[in-house]
Design a protein around this motif. Structure first.
Motif, short mmCIF file in Angstrom:
data_model
loop_
_atom_site.label_atom_id
_atom_site.label_comp_id
_atom_site.label_asym_id
_atom_site.label_seq_id
_atom_site.Cartn_x
_atom_site.Cartn_y
_atom_site.Cartn_z
N ASP A 95 71.08 10.45 94.61
CA ASP A 95 71.12 10.04 95.70
C ASP A 95 69.60 10.05 95.72
O ASP A 95 69.62 11.63 95.82
CB ASP A 95 71.93 9.56 96.60
N ASP A 97 68.91 10.61 98.80
CA ASP A 97 68.29 10.82 100.42
C ASP A 97 69.18 12.12 100.46
O ASP A 97 68.74 12.93 101.66
CB ASP A 97 69.60 9.92 101.65
N SER A 99 71.74 14.31 99.81
CA SER A 99 72.67 14.27 100.09
C SER A 99 73.29 15.34 99.30
O SER A 99 74.76 16.12 99.04
CB SER A 99 73.38 12.93 100.16
N ARG A 209 73.04 12.33 105.16
CA ARG A 209 71.91 12.74 105.12
C ARG A 209 71.17 12.37 106.25
O ARG A 209 72.18 12.63 106.99
CB ARG A 209 70.95 11.59 104.71
MG LIG Z 1 73.72 8.69 100.89
#
Ligand SMILES: [Mg+2]
Ligand SMILES: Nc1nc2c(ncn2[C@@H]2O[C@H](COP(=O)(O)OP(=O)(O)OP(=O)(O)O)[C@@H](O)[C@H]2O)c(=O)[nH]1
Length: 239
Positions: A95, A97, A99, A209
């Motif tokens: 991802d 973001d 994470s 996030r």
């Molecule tokens: Mg996410």
């Protein structure tokens, strides 16, 4: 680490302007030799401009901008096709973001040298999920339910931090995964298992996030349960 492997790290972006720079810097720091592919769905926050800026000083960043928000599943399928047609060895997804910690890329590559499919897992020894409590419970017990019904020997089905050894996964393609939306990530493990490949879990620490908004619609939880039942029935009763 195998220096001769051609590695493509893939991420899909929708409104990740605040995260994408740190993500790319983190990837490059941990896997300097890799190429990066980003599929951006014409994010209204202009994520693509941030990426174009980074491309000026880094030739190994590739950007595909689709005309509108077309979903995470189709973005990942496009990434896999790109890796196949550009003759990459390893395809790693994560991802955008933050994470997923780019430090874990090294471990994913290390295990890809032995296993055709590697998944970052929050639910094996050494793994952690630092989500907020309500989401943590949903994720933890959701993954447990998937494990029970699917009878697939794996404790993590839903996170997208994964590595594929494209050359070893010969008769596999992400386009074979027919379930749509966020269930696609669970569906990928059913497909890998169906084709007889081993699933190697390695521990990761997942952080919520801190910038930008989650795009996962709540209805996806119900869709995942529906798809889980369909996939499990197919797997366990149509042998
Ligand atoms: Mg996410
Ligand atoms: N290209 C593209 N990327 C998407 C789309 N939807 C989500 N993404 C990206 O996919 C990744 C995962 O999306 P998130 O919104 O973080 O969803 P999530 O990680 O399942 O949920 P959270 O834990 O709430 O963040 C992020 O990098 C998003 O920017 C989409 O329709 N198109």
């Amino acid at each position: 680490m195998t220096a001769y492997k051609r590695i493509l790290v893939f991420t899909a972006c929708y409104n990740e302007k605040e995260n994408v720079r740190d993500l790319i810097i983190g990837i490059k720091k941990n896997l300097p030799q890799c190429s990066i592919l980003i599929v951006d769905d014409n994010s209204p926050d202009n994520t693509k401009e941030e990426i174009k800026e980074l491309q000026k000083t880094n030739p190994n960043i590739h950007l595909i901008v689709r005309e509108k928000k077309l979903g995470l599943d189709t973005a990942h399928k496009l990434g896999y096709e790109y890796a196949l047609s550009n003759n990459f060895d390893y395809f790693i997804t994560m991802d955008a973001d933050l994470s997923h910690d780019p430090k874990d890329l090294i471990n994913i590559v290390k295990y890809l040298d032995f296993s055709p499919f590697v998944i970052g897992s929050r639910y094996i020894n050494g793994g952690k999920n630092l989500m907020k409590r309500s989401r943590l419970i949903l994720s933890k017990y959701g993954n447990l339910l998937i494990k029970k019904l699917s009878r697939i020997n794996c404790s993590e089905f839903t996170t997208s931090y994964r590595g594929f050894d494209i050359k070893k996964l010969k008769n596999f393609n992400l386009s074979d995964v027919k379930v749509k939306g966020y269930s696609f990530f669970m569906g990928t493990l059913f497909e890998i298992n169906k084709k007889g490949f081993l699933i190697k879990e390695i521990p990761i620490t997942f952080k919520d996030r801190t910038k930008g908004n989650s795009k996962i619609p709540r209805i996806e939880i119900l869709r995942t349960i529906k798809n889980l039942i369909i996939l499990s029935v197919k797997k366990n009763f149509t042998k």
